[in-house]
Design an enzyme around this catalytic site. Structure first.
Site, mmCIF file in Angstrom:
data_model
loop_
_atom_site.group_PDB
_atom_site.id
_atom_site.type_symbol
_atom_site.label_atom_id
_atom_site.label_comp_id
_atom_site.label_asym_id
_atom_site.label_seq_id
_atom_site.Cartn_x
_atom_site.Cartn_y
_atom_site.Cartn_z
ATOM 1 N N CYS A 80 0.817 -1.203 0.000
ATOM 2 C CA CYS A 80 0.000 0.000 0.000
ATOM 3 C C CYS A 80 0.864 1.273 0.000
ATOM 4 O O CYS A 80 1.466 1.596 -1.016
ATOM 5 C CB CYS A 80 -0.971 -0.066 1.166
ATOM 6 S SG CYS A 80 -2.457 0.873 0.869
ATOM 7 N N HIS A 174 -3.238 -5.248 1.713
ATOM 8 C CA HIS A 174 -2.592 -5.480 3.018
ATOM 9 C C HIS A 174 -2.603 -6.958 3.398
ATOM 10 O O HIS A 174 -3.506 -7.389 4.121
ATOM 11 C CB HIS A 174 -3.345 -4.708 4.103
ATOM 12 C CG HIS A 174 -3.112 -3.232 4.092
ATOM 13 N ND1 HIS A 174 -2.205 -2.620 4.918
ATOM 14 C CD2 HIS A 174 -3.671 -2.264 3.347
ATOM 15 C CE1 HIS A 174 -2.214 -1.321 4.688
ATOM 16 N NE2 HIS A 174 -3.097 -1.072 3.743
ATOM 17 N N GLU A 176 -0.927 -8.449 5.551
ATOM 18 C CA GLU A 176 -0.686 -8.641 6.993
ATOM 19 C C GLU A 176 -1.981 -8.587 7.795
ATOM 20 O O GLU A 176 -1.987 -8.945 8.965
ATOM 21 C CB GLU A 176 0.319 -7.582 7.500
ATOM 22 C CG GLU A 176 -0.243 -6.178 7.725
ATOM 23 C CD GLU A 176 -0.452 -5.369 6.451
ATOM 24 O OE1 GLU A 176 -0.311 -5.910 5.337
ATOM 25 O OE2 GLU A 176 -0.792 -4.169 6.583
HETATM 26 N N1 GLN Z 1 -3.670 6.330 1.055
HETATM 27 C C1 GLN Z 1 -2.385 6.045 1.606
HETATM 28 C C2 GLN Z 1 -1.288 6.849 0.923
HETATM 29 O O1 GLN Z 1 -1.548 7.515 -0.020
HETATM 30 C C3 GLN Z 1 -2.074 4.574 1.502
HETATM 31 C C4 GLN Z 1 -3.063 3.786 2.319
HETATM 32 C C5 GLN Z 1 -2.510 2.559 2.970
HETATM 33 O O2 GLN Z 1 -1.313 2.348 3.070
HETATM 34 N N2 GLN Z 1 -3.404 1.750 3.476
HETATM 35 O O3 GLN Z 1 -0.176 6.809 1.329
#
Ligand code: GLN
Length: 190
Positions: A80, A174, A176
């Site tokens: 992410c 994610h 995890e």
């Molecule tokens: N929206 C977050 C970002 O732009 C990422 C979201 C996440 O890691 N769950 O960094």
């Protein structure tokens, strides 16, 4: 088994440590530059807020060392916000001033699913990992375009959500947060 360093300046790092501990991997946390002296042979970049993480990596003096080690081939699991930190390019509308690692040959769009779809769950095949892998998305980015060097491992609704380039494994979701160990196992096998 070796030692994995988990970036622990912000975001969902504890869940990664728990997932790796269940597989018998030792973890150390990176909170400041001195932590880079601990021996480690792998890196996890967790989810969270990529702008905050990028600024902290830069201000704390960890960005260059981690970039060099990734370019030397140290395995990385990025989820992410971690995917955003690794991406060489951000979509046109994103803030490009925030420091990032820029080692992964992809273009990423942040917060790509809109507010109402900010969080959702899917299951799908991830090449090299298996079928029916659970995928939890939280205000997730997606990969708009994977460059020459980056292999697409998974798509959801026609959007690229997992890529691999050498030993860099980067996911929009994610792993995890789900009990399925296969993504972390694939990371430890890199
Ligand atoms: N929206 C977050 C970002 O732009 C990422 C979201 C996440 O890691 N769950 O960094």
């Amino acid at each position: 088994m070796g030692t994995t360093a988990v970036l622990a300046v912000q975001g969902a790092f504890i869940e990664h440590e728990q997932a790796l501990a269940r597989l018998g991997e030792k973890c150390v946390e990176l909170r400041q530059a001195a932590d880079l002296e601990q021996g480690f042979d792998r890196l996890v970049l967790p989810g969270g807020e990529s702008t905050v993480q990028g600024k902290l990596l830069d201000e704390l003096g960890m960005l260059e060392t981690l970039r060099e080690r990734i370019l030397e081939g140290m395995p990385v699991l990025a989820t992410c916000a971690g995917l955003i930190l690794l991406a060489k390019r951000l979509d046109a509308h994103d803030d490009k001033r925030t420091p990032r690692l820029t080692t992964l040959d992809v273009t990423v769009q942040r917060n790509a699913y809109g507010r109402q779809l900010g969080s959702f769950h899917a299951r799908g095949a991830v090449a090299g990992v298996g079928d029916d892998v659970p995928m939890t998305f939280i205000r997730a980015p997606y990969v708009v375009e994977a460059g020459e060097g980056a292999e697409v491992l998974a798509e959801v609704d026609g959007r690229i959500v997992a890529v691999r380039q050498g030993a860099q494994l980067a996911l929009a979701f994610h792993p995890e947060l789900d009990p399925d160990p296969r993504i972390h196992e694939a990371f430890l096998a890199l």
